[in-house]
Scaffold this active site. Structure first.
Site, PDB file in Angstrom:
ATOM      1  N   ASN A  14     -33.350 -24.980  -4.800  1.00 59.30           N
ATOM      2  CA  ASN A  14     -33.406 -25.947  -5.911  1.00 59.30           C
ATOM      3  C   ASN A  14     -34.828 -26.090  -6.437  1.00 59.30           C
ATOM      4  OD1 ASN A  14     -30.703 -27.484  -6.447  1.00 59.30           O
ATOM      5  ND2 ASN A  14     -30.778 -27.162  -4.234  1.00 59.30           N
ATOM      6  N   HIS A 104     -27.605 -34.904  -3.686  1.00 57.09           N
ATOM      7  CA  HIS A 104     -26.777 -34.884  -2.479  1.00 57.09           C
ATOM      8  C   HIS A 104     -25.563 -33.997  -2.748  1.00 57.09           C
ATOM      9  CE1 HIS A 104     -25.431 -36.357   1.391  1.00 57.09           C
ATOM     10  NE2 HIS A 104     -24.221 -36.432   0.879  1.00 57.09           N
TER      11      HIS A 104
HETATM   12  C1  GRF Z   1     -29.152 -28.848  -1.213  1.00 58.93           C
HETATM   13  O1  GRF Z   1     -27.818 -28.619  -0.897  1.00 58.93           O
HETATM   14  C2  GRF Z   1     -29.322 -30.290  -1.553  1.00 58.93           C
HETATM   15  O2  GRF Z   1     -28.177 -30.889  -2.033  1.00 58.93           O
HETATM   16  C3  GRF Z   1     -29.637 -30.907  -0.241  1.00 58.93           C
HETATM   17  O3  GRF Z   1     -30.343 -29.951   0.465  1.00 58.93           O
HETATM   18  C4  GRF Z   1     -30.042 -28.653  -0.007  1.00 58.93           C
HETATM   19  C5  GRF Z   1     -31.315 -27.950  -0.317  1.00 58.93           C
HETATM   20  O4  GRF Z   1     -31.151 -26.592  -0.515  1.00 58.93           O
HETATM   21  N1  GRF Z   1     -30.086 -32.241  -0.353  1.00 58.93           N
HETATM   22  P1  GRF Z   1     -32.371 -25.708  -1.018  1.00 58.93           P
HETATM   23  O5  GRF Z   1     -33.476 -25.820   0.021  1.00 58.93           O
HETATM   24  O6  GRF Z   1     -32.798 -26.236  -2.341  1.00 58.93           O
HETATM   25  O7  GRF Z   1     -31.865 -24.311  -1.112  1.00 58.93           O
END
Ligand code: GRF
Length: 187
Positions: A14, A104
């Site tokens: 993300n 989330h």
């Molecule tokens: C995501 O699924 C987000 O919803 C959660 O942690 C995860 C992070 O994934 N809070 P990344 O590290 O961004 O791949």
């Protein structure tokens, strides 16, 4: 130009999407990555992208104003939690009131709270035989997964979905919506 800080502890997919989204933006840039886990993938992303990264000292994070100051010194406008697993301390929440958001991987208020992250969330959704899941983007307050909702987006959960297949669907929603919402909040 506004400054975005991303707090992350994991792979950072993300974080990468948000960094990419703002690379050509006239509105904002990701200027800081804050991480609590040595060796986390997000630190490699920060290095590759030439973005400053801070590794958190736990004692100072929970028992001093050091990180409030670090953010203020860098004129951070929005703190974006993206897979950050620690509770945000009250001093930080207050100093950045309504300027800290989280994503989330479920439809809060269901499947939130301490220990509800990653595959634990998707397993719980599947075990409950829910017909849908999704994402919740929300403001951060002093409790886990509790602040006001900004956006929810849904996906279907099929009878043959596994935690892994559901996680993949959720990740598409996260990568699509998180950068858009960050931009909307800063505009
Ligand atoms: C995501 O699924 C987000 O919803 C959660 O942690 C995860 C992070 O994934 N809070 P990344 O590290 O961004 O791949």
């Amino acid at each position: 130009m506004k400054n975005i800080a991303i707090f992350a502890s994991g792979a950072g997919s993300n974080a990468q999407k948000i960094i990419d989204h703002f690379k050509q933006s006239a509105i904002a840039r990701v200027t800081l990555i804050v991480c609590n886990k040595p060796g986390a993938g997000v630190l490699q992303i920060a290095e590759k992208e030439g973005i400053e990264a801070i590794l958190i000292d736990k004692e100072q994070f929970f028992h001093s104003d050091r990180y409030v100051q670090e953010l203020q010194q860098r004129q951070i406008d929005l703190v974006v939690l993206a897979g950050f697993l620690w509770k945000v301390p009250a001093n930080l929440v207050q100093a950045f009131s309504n300027r800290i958001i989280n994503i989330h991987p479920a439809l809060l208020p269901r499947y939130g709270g301490k220990g509800m992250y990653g595959h634990f969330v998707h397993e719980a959704v599947i075990n409950a035989k829910d017909a849908e899941s999704g994402i919740t983007i929300h403001y951060v307050n002093e409790k886990y997964d509790d602040g006001a909702t900004i956006l929810q987006e849904r996906c279907v959960v099929l009878p043959d979905d596994t935690p892994a297949s559901l996680a993949a669907k959720i990740q598409v929603l996260e990568h699509t919506w998180y950068p858009v919402i960050v931009e909307r909040l800063l505009s």
